[in-house]
Design an enzyme around this catalytic site. Structure first.
Site, PDB file in Angstrom:
ATOM      1  N   LYS A  40      35.534  47.689  25.141  1.00 18.28           N
ATOM      2  CA  LYS A  40      36.674  47.383  26.023  1.00 18.28           C
ATOM      3  C   LYS A  40      36.181  46.660  27.272  1.00 18.28           C
ATOM      4  O   LYS A  40      34.968  46.677  27.570  1.00 18.28           O
ATOM      5  CB  LYS A  40      37.389  48.685  26.411  1.00 18.28           C
ATOM      6  CG  LYS A  40      36.514  49.671  27.191  1.00 18.28           C
ATOM      7  CD  LYS A  40      37.189  51.030  27.329  1.00 18.28           C
ATOM      8  CE  LYS A  40      36.304  52.010  28.063  1.00 18.28           C
ATOM      9  NZ  LYS A  40      36.829  53.395  27.987  1.00 18.28           N
ATOM     10  N   ARG A 136      45.417  62.594  30.289  1.00 22.89           N
ATOM     11  CA  ARG A 136      45.744  61.173  30.342  1.00 22.89           C
ATOM     12  C   ARG A 136      46.743  60.814  29.240  1.00 22.89           C
ATOM     13  O   ARG A 136      47.899  60.555  29.531  1.00 22.89           O
ATOM     14  CB  ARG A 136      44.431  60.362  30.217  1.00 22.89           C
ATOM     15  CG  ARG A 136      44.514  58.955  30.675  1.00 22.89           C
ATOM     16  CD  ARG A 136      43.132  58.335  30.900  1.00 22.89           C
ATOM     17  NE  ARG A 136      42.310  58.253  29.696  1.00 22.89           N
ATOM     18  CZ  ARG A 136      41.112  57.657  29.655  1.00 22.89           C
ATOM     19  NH1 ARG A 136      40.608  57.118  30.757  1.00 22.89           N
ATOM     20  NH2 ARG A 136      40.420  57.623  28.543  1.00 22.89           N
ATOM     21  N   HIS A 165      39.359  63.154  24.111  1.00 20.27           N
ATOM     22  CA  HIS A 165      38.404  62.544  25.047  1.00 20.27           C
ATOM     23  C   HIS A 165      37.997  63.576  26.093  1.00 20.27           C
ATOM     24  O   HIS A 165      38.844  64.279  26.635  1.00 20.27           O
ATOM     25  CB  HIS A 165      39.072  61.326  25.710  1.00 20.27           C
ATOM     26  CG  HIS A 165      38.134  60.471  26.504  1.00 20.27           C
ATOM     27  ND1 HIS A 165      36.907  60.043  26.035  1.00 20.27           N
ATOM     28  CD2 HIS A 165      38.249  59.946  27.755  1.00 20.27           C
ATOM     29  CE1 HIS A 165      36.324  59.294  26.959  1.00 20.27           C
ATOM     30  NE2 HIS A 165      37.108  59.220  28.004  1.00 20.27           N
ATOM     31  N   ARG A 221      32.360  57.689  19.926  1.00 18.49           N
ATOM     32  CA  ARG A 221      32.764  56.456  20.605  1.00 18.49           C
ATOM     33  C   ARG A 221      31.709  56.150  21.656  1.00 18.49           C
ATOM     34  O   ARG A 221      31.680  56.734  22.733  1.00 18.49           O
ATOM     35  CB  ARG A 221      34.155  56.622  21.231  1.00 18.49           C
ATOM     36  CG  ARG A 221      35.227  57.003  20.196  1.00 18.49           C
ATOM     37  CD  ARG A 221      36.609  57.105  20.813  1.00 18.49           C
ATOM     38  NE  ARG A 221      36.668  58.011  21.945  1.00 18.49           N
ATOM     39  CZ  ARG A 221      36.833  59.325  21.862  1.00 18.49           C
ATOM     40  NH1 ARG A 221      36.975  59.913  20.680  1.00 18.49           N
ATOM     41  NH2 ARG A 221      36.859  60.053  22.950  1.00 18.49           N
ATOM     42  N   TYR A 267      29.244  34.328  58.130  1.00 20.41           N
ATOM     43  CA  TYR A 267      30.507  34.528  58.850  1.00 20.41           C
ATOM     44  C   TYR A 267      30.402  35.684  59.836  1.00 20.41           C
ATOM     45  O   TYR A 267      29.854  36.743  59.513  1.00 20.41           O
ATOM     46  CB  TYR A 267      31.622  34.815  57.852  1.00 20.41           C
ATOM     47  CG  TYR A 267      32.038  33.614  57.041  1.00 20.41           C
ATOM     48  CD1 TYR A 267      32.587  32.489  57.657  1.00 20.41           C
ATOM     49  CD2 TYR A 267      31.870  33.595  55.667  1.00 20.41           C
ATOM     50  CE1 TYR A 267      32.966  31.379  56.912  1.00 20.41           C
ATOM     51  CE2 TYR A 267      32.252  32.496  54.916  1.00 20.41           C
ATOM     52  CZ  TYR A 267      32.798  31.387  55.546  1.00 20.41           C
ATOM     53  OH  TYR A 267      33.170  30.297  54.812  1.00 20.41           O
ATOM     54  N   CYS A 313      29.408  35.650  51.309  1.00 26.14           N
ATOM     55  CA  CYS A 313      30.512  34.681  51.295  1.00 26.14           C
ATOM     56  C   CYS A 313      31.135  34.644  49.896  1.00 26.14           C
ATOM     57  O   CYS A 313      30.689  35.347  48.994  1.00 26.14           O
ATOM     58  CB  CYS A 313      30.004  33.288  51.664  1.00 26.14           C
ATOM     59  SG  CYS A 313      28.984  33.240  53.147  1.00 26.14           S
ATOM     60  N   MET A 314      32.135  33.782  49.712  1.00 26.69           N
ATOM     61  CA  MET A 314      32.794  33.708  48.406  1.00 26.69           C
ATOM     62  C   MET A 314      31.834  33.216  47.322  1.00 26.69           C
ATOM     63  O   MET A 314      31.854  33.704  46.188  1.00 26.69           O
ATOM     64  CB  MET A 314      34.009  32.772  48.484  1.00 26.69           C
ATOM     65  CG  MET A 314      34.864  32.808  47.234  1.00 26.69           C
ATOM     66  SD  MET A 314      36.233  31.649  47.287  1.00 26.69           S
ATOM     67  CE  MET A 314      37.292  32.379  48.504  1.00 26.69           C
ATOM     68  N   ASP A 315      30.967  32.270  47.679  1.00 27.83           N
ATOM     69  CA  ASP A 315      30.125  31.613  46.677  1.00 27.83           C
ATOM     70  C   ASP A 315      28.625  31.707  46.966  1.00 27.83           C
ATOM     71  O   ASP A 315      27.824  31.255  46.155  1.00 27.83           O
ATOM     72  CB  ASP A 315      30.483  30.121  46.601  1.00 27.83           C
ATOM     73  CG  ASP A 315      31.977  29.911  46.654  1.00 27.83           C
ATOM     74  OD1 ASP A 315      32.647  30.325  45.695  1.00 27.83           O
ATOM     75  OD2 ASP A 315      32.464  29.388  47.674  1.00 27.83           O
TER      76      ASP A 315
HETATM   77  C1  LIG Z   1      35.880  54.223  27.485  1.00 22.40           C
HETATM   78  C2  LIG Z   1      36.099  55.293  26.495  1.00 22.40           C
HETATM   79  C3  LIG Z   1      35.033  55.778  25.723  1.00 22.40           C
HETATM   80  C4  LIG Z   1      33.585  55.398  25.961  1.00 22.40           C
HETATM   81  O1  LIG Z   1      33.062  56.203  27.001  1.00 22.40           O
HETATM   82  P1  LIG Z   1      31.537  56.053  27.469  1.00 22.40           P
HETATM   83  O2  LIG Z   1      31.388  57.110  28.500  1.00 22.40           O
HETATM   84  O3  LIG Z   1      31.411  54.684  28.025  1.00 22.40           O
HETATM   85  O4  LIG Z   1      30.709  56.256  26.258  1.00 22.40           O
HETATM   86  C5  LIG Z   1      35.325  56.687  24.725  1.00 22.40           C
HETATM   87  N1  LIG Z   1      36.588  57.107  24.509  1.00 22.40           N
HETATM   88  C6  LIG Z   1      37.641  56.674  25.245  1.00 22.40           C
HETATM   89  C7  LIG Z   1      38.998  57.191  24.952  1.00 22.40           C
HETATM   90  C8  LIG Z   1      37.420  55.768  26.264  1.00 22.40           C
HETATM   91  O5  LIG Z   1      38.460  55.355  27.001  1.00 22.40           O
END
Ligand SMILES: *Cc1c(COP(=O)(O)O)cnc(C)c1O
Length: 374
Positions: A40, A136, A165, A221, A267, A313-315
């Site tokens: 992601k 969540r 999660h 995951r 700046y 700065c920006m750049d």
């Molecule tokens: C981002 C995410 C992960 C990965 O988590 P890490 O700590 O980066 O391994 C796993 N499950 C869900 C639902 C997430 O949003």
């Protein structure tokens, strides 16, 4: 995706490190536990397509993203592996997921009701999300579970997985984690009464997978760890196994000068030279994700630490040098130079945040260059 760049600045992404991290986790997991590579947010800033391909080459069997848009981008770039969207996708867009063989995360009866009203063709593949304490997304109770399955029409919705999660898997105290695990097992038992078909069960993020590799059901995951970053400072110290960080941020000096004492820099002229000082100019700024808060951080020049002085700065920004260096001298913002290293954790600590956020903050303007050897 190689992009042409005329800049003296780039993120170097080491795909060999990504592969090594996938292999290191794989070696510790049960043989029956698969790796879902989490790509992601453009692969935590590293580049989703390149990281996904490297992870799959190293043995990850599927991918996960947060948004349907991210899944569609992977498909548009030729990626055929299964993709799970872990975030909430509006039921109006389910046909896109069906057409592109993208799996959605679903847990609401309301979602099913709106989905059934769509004129969709084909069935949508889903993983059901259980909320065991993250607070969540997901089904939290027996009653919610019953409501969901009461509405589930198996001819239109294929349940292929179930997951939760963890909120605290990276912390020293595992009490809350254990509580989530217990809730998961209770909800999973109820889930299996409603749904008898085969499903992929997964709970672990990087922290859980690295700490309890043998208790990880059918898949993990794997996000932050795949990029060679530890999920927390505690885990970096505990180091269940060695990860190789994939990201370096390199640039070069574009201007070098010696200033007399009491000359202002950048700046606001907030920095004034104390004595005769060598100052270098660097072609990176907050439009690249080098936020103004980077001021004061060390960067590496000639294998030595030297501080960023004056406002970013920006750049561009300025570095205090210990002597004259030629234009084009390499400057490392993140990564190793000689025996010195600036880690994303050091940057994160200076910015009052975590390595995850710093990796995501590098903007699209910064070219990504992919290395295939460590
Ligand atoms: C981002 C995410 C992960 C990965 O988590 P890490 O700590 O980066 O391994 C796993 N499950 C869900 C639902 C997430 O949003």
């Amino acid at each position: 995706m190689k992009s042409l760049s005329y800049r003296y600045a780039c993120l170097q992404i080491n795909l060999a490190a990504i592969k090594a991290n996938v292999l290191a986790l794989k070696a510790r997991l049960n043989k029956s536990t698969a790796i879902i590579a989490v790509v992601k947010a453009n692969g935590y800033g590293h580049g989703a397509v390149e990281v996904a391909n490297a992870a799959i080459e190293a043995g990850a069997t599927s991918l996960a993203v947060a948004l349907l848009d991210e899944a569609v981008t992977l498909r548009a770039n030729g990626i055929t592996a299964p993709i799970l969207v872990m975030g909430w996708v509006a039921p109006e867009f389910a046909q896109v997921a069906i057409d592109q063989k993208i799996t959605l995360t679903v847990f609401q009866p309301e979602w099913l009701a709106v989905f059934y009203q769509q004129q969709t063709s084909g069935s949508v593949s889903i993983h059901v999300k259980l909320d065991t304490g993250m607070g969540r997304l997901g089904i939290r109770t027996t009653a919610e579970m019953a409501d969901f399955f009461r509405l589930l029409d198996q001819s239109k919705v294929k349940v292929e997985g179930v997951f939760t999660h963890f909120a605290t898997a990276d912390e020293p105290d595992l009490a809350y984690y254990d509580q989530q695990n217990n809730r998961f097992n209770q909800l999973l038992a109820q889930f299996k009464q409603h749904h008898t078909g085969e499903v992929i069960v997964h709970t672990g993020n990087s922290a859980a997978a690295m700490r309890q590799p043998n208790l990880m059901y059918d898949a993990v995951r794997f996000g932050i760890g795949m990029y060679g970053l530890y999920p927390s400072i505690y885990m970096k110290q505990k180091r269940p196994f060695k990860l190789v960080s994939a990201l370096s941020l390199k640039t070069r000096l574009t201007h070098v000068k010696q200033l007399a004492a009491n000359e202002g820099i950048s700046y606001g002229a907030t920095y004034h030279t104390e004595a005769h000082e060598w100052v270098g100019t660097i072609p990176l700024g907050y439009a690249d994700g080098i936020q103004r808060k980077w001021q004061g951080l060390d960067v590496l020049v000639n294998g030595k630490r030297m501080p960023l002085i004056g406002r970013i700065c920006m750049d561009q920004c300025m570095v205090k040098l210990d002597r004259a260096y030629p234009i084009g001298t390499e400057v490392t913002f993140v990564g190793k130079q000689g025996d010195q290293e600036v880690s994303l954790e050091e940057v994160a600590s200076h910015l009052d945040t975590i390595n995850y956020e710093v990796a995501c903050l590098f903007t699209a303007r910064l070219p990504r260059i992919y290395l295939t050897q460590e």
